[in-house]
Structures are given as structure tokens and as C-alpha cells.
Design a protein around this motif. Sequence first.
Motif, PDB file in Angstrom:
ATOM      1  N   ARG A  71       0.843  -1.211   0.000  1.00  0.00           N
ATOM      2  CA  ARG A  71       0.000   0.000   0.000  1.00  0.00           C
ATOM      3  C   ARG A  71       0.870   1.249   0.000  1.00  0.00           C
ATOM      4  O   ARG A  71       1.851   1.321   0.756  1.00  0.00           O
ATOM      5  CB  ARG A  71      -0.869  -0.028   1.264  1.00  0.00           C
ATOM      6  CG  ARG A  71      -1.850   1.135   1.439  1.00  0.00           C
ATOM      7  CD  ARG A  71      -2.685   0.842   2.682  1.00  0.00           C
ATOM      8  NE  ARG A  71      -3.600   1.882   3.088  1.00  0.00           N
ATOM      9  CZ  ARG A  71      -4.933   1.785   3.010  1.00  0.00           C
ATOM     10  NH1 ARG A  71      -5.491   0.718   2.488  1.00  0.00           N
ATOM     11  NH2 ARG A  71      -5.703   2.742   3.465  1.00  0.00           N
ATOM     12  N   ASN A  75      -1.451   6.572   1.959  1.00  0.00           N
ATOM     13  CA  ASN A  75      -2.867   6.184   2.035  1.00  0.00           C
ATOM     14  C   ASN A  75      -3.171   5.751   3.470  1.00  0.00           C
ATOM     15  O   ASN A  75      -2.856   4.638   3.876  1.00  0.00           O
ATOM     16  CB  ASN A  75      -3.145   5.048   1.033  1.00  0.00           C
ATOM     17  CG  ASN A  75      -4.638   4.786   0.867  1.00  0.00           C
ATOM     18  OD1 ASN A  75      -5.470   5.472   1.471  1.00  0.00           O
ATOM     19  ND2 ASN A  75      -4.975   3.800   0.061  1.00  0.00           N
ATOM     20  N   PRO A  76      -3.796   6.647   4.265  1.00  0.00           N
ATOM     21  CA  PRO A  76      -3.900   6.426   5.710  1.00  0.00           C
ATOM     22  C   PRO A  76      -4.771   5.236   6.101  1.00  0.00           C
ATOM     23  O   PRO A  76      -5.625   4.803   5.337  1.00  0.00           O
ATOM     24  CB  PRO A  76      -4.530   7.725   6.218  1.00  0.00           C
ATOM     25  CG  PRO A  76      -5.201   8.328   5.032  1.00  0.00           C
ATOM     26  CD  PRO A  76      -4.447   7.885   3.829  1.00  0.00           C
ATOM     27  N   ILE A  78      -7.454   3.219   8.805  1.00  0.00           N
ATOM     28  CA  ILE A  78      -8.550   3.493   9.737  1.00  0.00           C
ATOM     29  C   ILE A  78      -8.202   2.866  11.081  1.00  0.00           C
ATOM     30  O   ILE A  78      -7.736   1.724  11.137  1.00  0.00           O
ATOM     31  CB  ILE A  78      -9.887   2.953   9.189  1.00  0.00           C
ATOM     32  CG1 ILE A  78     -10.303   3.772   7.959  1.00  0.00           C
ATOM     33  CG2 ILE A  78     -10.968   2.990  10.262  1.00  0.00           C
ATOM     34  CD1 ILE A  78     -11.534   3.246   7.230  1.00  0.00           C
ATOM     35  N   VAL A 113     -13.498  11.164  10.415  1.00  0.00           N
ATOM     36  CA  VAL A 113     -12.171  11.784  10.352  1.00  0.00           C
ATOM     37  C   VAL A 113     -12.123  12.940  11.347  1.00  0.00           C
ATOM     38  O   VAL A 113     -12.986  13.830  11.318  1.00  0.00           O
ATOM     39  CB  VAL A 113     -11.876  12.290   8.918  1.00  0.00           C
ATOM     40  CG1 VAL A 113     -10.572  13.086   8.876  1.00  0.00           C
ATOM     41  CG2 VAL A 113     -11.827  11.113   7.934  1.00  0.00           C
ATOM     42  N   VAL A 131      -7.115  11.818  11.836  1.00  0.00           N
ATOM     43  CA  VAL A 131      -7.151  10.356  11.939  1.00  0.00           C
ATOM     44  C   VAL A 131      -8.578   9.887  11.657  1.00  0.00           C
ATOM     45  O   VAL A 131      -9.541  10.562  12.028  1.00  0.00           O
ATOM     46  CB  VAL A 131      -6.668   9.900  13.342  1.00  0.00           C
ATOM     47  CG1 VAL A 131      -7.557  10.455  14.453  1.00  0.00           C
ATOM     48  CG2 VAL A 131      -6.600   8.381  13.435  1.00  0.00           C
ATOM     49  N   ALA A 132      -8.705   8.760  10.978  1.00  0.00           N
ATOM     50  CA  ALA A 132     -10.015   8.185  10.703  1.00  0.00           C
ATOM     51  C   ALA A 132     -10.285   7.107  11.754  1.00  0.00           C
ATOM     52  O   ALA A 132      -9.453   6.222  11.963  1.00  0.00           O
ATOM     53  CB  ALA A 132     -10.034   7.587   9.298  1.00  0.00           C
ATOM     54  N   PRO A 155      -6.595  -1.571   7.634  1.00  0.00           N
ATOM     55  CA  PRO A 155      -7.194  -1.417   6.311  1.00  0.00           C
ATOM     56  C   PRO A 155      -7.793  -2.763   5.909  1.00  0.00           C
ATOM     57  O   PRO A 155      -7.668  -3.743   6.648  1.00  0.00           O
ATOM     58  CB  PRO A 155      -5.991  -1.086   5.424  1.00  0.00           C
ATOM     59  CG  PRO A 155      -4.875  -1.860   6.052  1.00  0.00           C
ATOM     60  CD  PRO A 155      -5.162  -1.905   7.546  1.00  0.00           C
ATOM     61  N   GLU A 193     -16.890  -1.658   2.455  1.00  0.00           N
ATOM     62  CA  GLU A 193     -16.231  -1.007   3.575  1.00  0.00           C
ATOM     63  C   GLU A 193     -17.129   0.061   4.219  1.00  0.00           C
ATOM     64  O   GLU A 193     -18.191   0.398   3.710  1.00  0.00           O
ATOM     65  CB  GLU A 193     -14.916  -0.355   3.123  1.00  0.00           C
ATOM     66  CG  GLU A 193     -13.896  -1.311   2.568  1.00  0.00           C
ATOM     67  CD  GLU A 193     -14.061  -1.569   1.078  1.00  0.00           C
ATOM     68  OE1 GLU A 193     -15.146  -1.265   0.528  1.00  0.00           O
ATOM     69  OE2 GLU A 193     -13.108  -2.074   0.474  1.00  0.00           O
ATOM     70  N   VAL A 196     -16.704   6.713   4.995  1.00  0.00           N
ATOM     71  CA  VAL A 196     -15.730   7.626   5.613  1.00  0.00           C
ATOM     72  C   VAL A 196     -16.308   9.043   5.546  1.00  0.00           C
ATOM     73  O   VAL A 196     -16.584   9.562   4.459  1.00  0.00           O
ATOM     74  CB  VAL A 196     -14.355   7.565   4.901  1.00  0.00           C
ATOM     75  CG1 VAL A 196     -13.386   8.563   5.537  1.00  0.00           C
ATOM     76  CG2 VAL A 196     -13.766   6.153   4.964  1.00  0.00           C
ATOM     77  N   ARG A 241      -8.848  14.737  -1.258  1.00  0.00           N
ATOM     78  CA  ARG A 241      -9.321  14.969   0.109  1.00  0.00           C
ATOM     79  C   ARG A 241      -9.078  13.729   0.957  1.00  0.00           C
ATOM     80  O   ARG A 241      -8.816  13.801   2.150  1.00  0.00           O
ATOM     81  CB  ARG A 241     -10.826  15.263   0.098  1.00  0.00           C
ATOM     82  CG  ARG A 241     -11.194  16.619  -0.437  1.00  0.00           C
ATOM     83  CD  ARG A 241     -11.026  17.679   0.648  1.00  0.00           C
ATOM     84  NE  ARG A 241     -11.896  17.462   1.785  1.00  0.00           N
ATOM     85  CZ  ARG A 241     -13.170  17.815   1.828  1.00  0.00           C
ATOM     86  NH1 ARG A 241     -13.739  18.387   0.797  1.00  0.00           N
ATOM     87  NH2 ARG A 241     -13.886  17.586   2.912  1.00  0.00           N
ATOM     88  N   PRO A 243      -6.773  10.369   0.602  1.00  0.00           N
ATOM     89  CA  PRO A 243      -5.732   9.870  -0.306  1.00  0.00           C
ATOM     90  C   PRO A 243      -6.110   8.586  -1.039  1.00  0.00           C
ATOM     91  O   PRO A 243      -5.691   8.382  -2.178  1.00  0.00           O
ATOM     92  CB  PRO A 243      -4.544   9.650   0.629  1.00  0.00           C
ATOM     93  CG  PRO A 243      -4.770  10.624   1.744  1.00  0.00           C
ATOM     94  CD  PRO A 243      -6.249  10.666   1.936  1.00  0.00           C
ATOM     95  N   GLY A 244      -6.942   7.733  -0.406  1.00  0.00           N
ATOM     96  CA  GLY A 244      -7.337   6.471  -1.040  1.00  0.00           C
ATOM     97  C   GLY A 244      -8.030   6.670  -2.382  1.00  0.00           C
ATOM     98  O   GLY A 244      -8.060   5.773  -3.223  1.00  0.00           O
TER      99      GLY A 244
HETATM  100  P1  AMP Z   1      -9.185   1.020   3.678  1.00  0.00           P
HETATM  101  O1  AMP Z   1      -8.255   0.974   4.797  1.00  0.00           O
HETATM  102  O2  AMP Z   1      -8.742   0.242   2.498  1.00  0.00           O
HETATM  103  O3  AMP Z   1     -10.582   0.727   4.097  1.00  0.00           O
HETATM  104  O4  AMP Z   1      -9.162   2.540   3.237  1.00  0.00           O
HETATM  105  C1  AMP Z   1      -9.285   3.558   4.220  1.00  0.00           C
HETATM  106  C2  AMP Z   1      -9.867   4.777   3.577  1.00  0.00           C
HETATM  107  O5  AMP Z   1     -10.014   5.813   4.550  1.00  0.00           O
HETATM  108  C3  AMP Z   1      -8.972   5.318   2.461  1.00  0.00           C
HETATM  109  O6  AMP Z   1      -9.786   5.683   1.373  1.00  0.00           O
HETATM  110  C4  AMP Z   1      -8.342   6.536   3.115  1.00  0.00           C
HETATM  111  O7  AMP Z   1      -8.011   7.526   2.162  1.00  0.00           O
HETATM  112  C5  AMP Z   1      -9.419   7.003   4.073  1.00  0.00           C
HETATM  113  N1  AMP Z   1      -8.840   7.728   5.218  1.00  0.00           N
HETATM  114  C6  AMP Z   1      -8.167   7.204   6.252  1.00  0.00           C
HETATM  115  N2  AMP Z   1      -7.717   8.180   7.078  1.00  0.00           N
HETATM  116  C7  AMP Z   1      -8.108   9.356   6.537  1.00  0.00           C
HETATM  117  C8  AMP Z   1      -7.932  10.719   6.910  1.00  0.00           C
HETATM  118  N3  AMP Z   1      -7.265  11.058   8.013  1.00  0.00           N
HETATM  119  N4  AMP Z   1      -8.457  11.669   6.107  1.00  0.00           N
HETATM  120  C9  AMP Z   1      -9.147  11.326   4.983  1.00  0.00           C
HETATM  121  N5  AMP Z   1      -9.335  10.050   4.583  1.00  0.00           N
HETATM  122  C10 AMP Z   1      -8.823   9.073   5.344  1.00  0.00           C
END
Ligand code: AMP
Length: 377
Positions: A71, A75-76, A78, A113, A131-132, A155, A193, A196, A241, A243-244
Motif C-alpha cells: 500500500r 494512504n492512511p 482506519i 475523520v 485520523v479516521a 485497512p 467497507e 468515511v 481529500r 488519499p485512497g
Molecule cells: P481502507 O483501509 O482500504 O478501508 O481505506 C481507508 C480509507 O479511509 C482510504 O480511502 C483513506 O483515504 C481514508 N482515510 C483514512 N484516514 C483518513 C484521513 N485522516 N483523512 C481522509 N481520509 C482518510
Amino acid sequence: MGQELTGRFATKVLPVGAQVPPDERERVLQQAGELIRAGQLVAFPTETVYGLGADATNASATRQIFAVKGRPADNPLIVHIERWERLRQVAASLPPLAATLADAFWPGPLTMVMPRSPQIPLTTTGGLETVAVRLPSHPVARELIAAADCPIAAPSANRSGRPSPTRAQDVYEDMAGRIPLILDGGECSVGVESTVLDVTTSPPTVLRPGGITVEMLRRVLGEVQVDPAVLALQPVVGPARSPGMKYRHYAPKAPAWLFEGEPAAVTQAMAAEAKRRLDQGERLGLLVCAETAAALKEVLPARGDQLVWRVPGSRQHPEQLAHAIFTLLREMDREQVEAILIEGVPATGMGLAVMNRLRKAAGYQIVSCHRPAYNGA
Ligand code: AMP
Ligand code: MG
């Protein structure tokens, strides 16, 4: 960085479902919690998809998540908690709407977030000051976090770019040899998923649609905005907004095309394209709603093994489609089809999360079908 090498671990898959005697289950969860505390990775079920977990407060542990998944480091992840009080360890402050949203949707598939607490390293948040956070409803996820006694960054437990795993077997396919333990809790109930939601903006912004629909959020919050990238018709370029949004995602091995629009026109276009490919001798996958499957079966010639049908459910019930899409995309890989034709659904309710995933799965190869062609009748 040695743990990214396949073959480093003899990956164990241990059942933790309701069929397992309580003391055995407890023993397995304690063992999993100890691995997390020791900085190792454990895959576990949640109500959305399987997660690949590590101690969210330990930068070298979460760095392994990025390595094992392949990864991108920006790409942050959760961060998962099992009870409201643990939010103090994760968020620096609580946005005003957080408690209202938690009352309405936690435990459950909503990720918020918020400002990052210094206890959560920048490695975990992909370098962001936010942080998410999510409080899942799945008992195994919550018991694992309690056993580890730390917030767990997780993730989806797939290799980056692949469809998310909704069964322990899917996780094994991607992670065998890369992690020490997969907890098998059976099939995930939601299948896509979490939603967010950025609660630092006013009104809050949906960055990724998921298990809690925009309509459900609006009933509680009134106004909610949806980031335009959610239904983009092409990959996001430049800063995003969330990164994913920028990355290739959910892709099956075979190229896929998504047919969107008016159902009769979709059926007609899919029939024509399927016939053309079948005549060329291609092994073809069709992923369509029950209504369209019935119509297509009348017009497509029987081709035995050459045609692989997968029907996730009715167009009237997008939650059935959400539940099945990742499993069925992985089944298309196992069936070794050469191309996949997928039917789109209206992007309302759970349909928004389904279409967000399907557009990416198809690599934005979208066929717009707006009116049935004149057929001479
Ligand atoms: P996944 O872990 O594959 O479910 O992806 C997590 C999603 O949450 C990705 O699309 C990230 O970009 C998004 N996400 C996680 N932390 C943040 C954050 N601090 N700000 C914006 N988006 C976030
Ligand atoms: Mg993912």
C-alpha cells in the motif's frame, strides 16, 4: 522489512465463530491480542470486510501493514476502537457532531475523520494531522481490540488494488506467508467497507460511501456533502481529500466493463457485447442483477463453460449487491474468465457505495446506455 517476503510465516487460520466453544475462542483471541501487542499483524473479521490489524500506536507495526499490502505510504489507515472511552487515545479533540453521530451509528460501519492525537503516529495516518476512527459492531473485532488493549489500525486485508476480502479464504489467498494469523469469523454481513465521513468540515463530507448511506446520515445531520470524487468517471489526479481516492482499487484480474443507465438499454447493450465476445471464443463473466439475468438468458445462446454467470441479487435491493460484489469479483478470478461485463445500479442508498466500487473495479471502463436502440419493431 523482512516480513513483506512471502514464506516468512506459516500463516494460521483459526476459527472464532459461534461454533467454537467459548474457552477455546477466548484462548485464540488472547493469543491474537498478544501478537498485536508484540507489534505483529493479525487479520480479523468486521461487519464490513476483513481487516489487517496492527497496534495503531506503534509506527513500526503499522509500517508492516503498508509493506505486506503493497500500500502506498500516503494512504492512511482506519483506527478501530471497541468502546467510546478509547477515543481519547486516538483523537486530539472531538468535533461537535461526533457524539451525535456515534449515538446514531456506533457500533457500526461509519468512520469519522477527526484531529489526530499525538499517540497515533504519522505513519498510521499517512502523514496527515487527522485520523479516521471507527467503532465496529462485529464481536470478534471488538474482543480482539479489548484483548490487545490498544487501538487497532486496520485497512482491508487484501493486497493493494485487489477486491476487498469478505471471507477468511479471500484473506488467505492474498496474505498466506505474509502474516502469522487470520481469525476466521465466517462471511462479513455488510460486504463493502465503512462510510468515511470528514466531520472537521461544515457540513460534514462523505469521502467514501459505504455501509451507512448518505440518506441515513442526512436523517440525523440534515446537511451532508458528498465529495465529487466519490462518483468520478476517471481516476483522481493530484491531491485528494482522502488519499485512497487516487489509487487503483478493487480490480479483478480480467478487464471489466461497467454498463450503466436505463435497464432495457443496458440489457440490450450487454447482450450484443456478450454475443460478440462469445463468438470470438472468449471465456466471459457476466455479473448482473436477477432481473437482467432473466432477460439475458432468453437471448444469449447456451455456451456451457464459456459463459460464467454471477447474480448477486435484485436491482431493488442494492444491499444484496453490496454484500456479494467483492466475493463475486474474486470468484471471476478463480473461474479464469478473460473479460467481465458488469451491470450498474442506481447510485442511491447502498447503490452509491456499490457504484463507487464498481467504477473503480472496472478501471473506469464505463458503457453509458440511455435508450434502447430502435429494433425495427
Ligand atoms: P481502507 O483501509 O482500504 O478501508 O481505506 C481507508 C480509507 O479511509 C482510504 O480511502 C483513506 O483515504 C481514508 N482515510 C483514512 N484516514 C483518513 C484521513 N485522516 N483523512 C481522509 N481520509 C482518510
Ligand atoms: Mg481497502
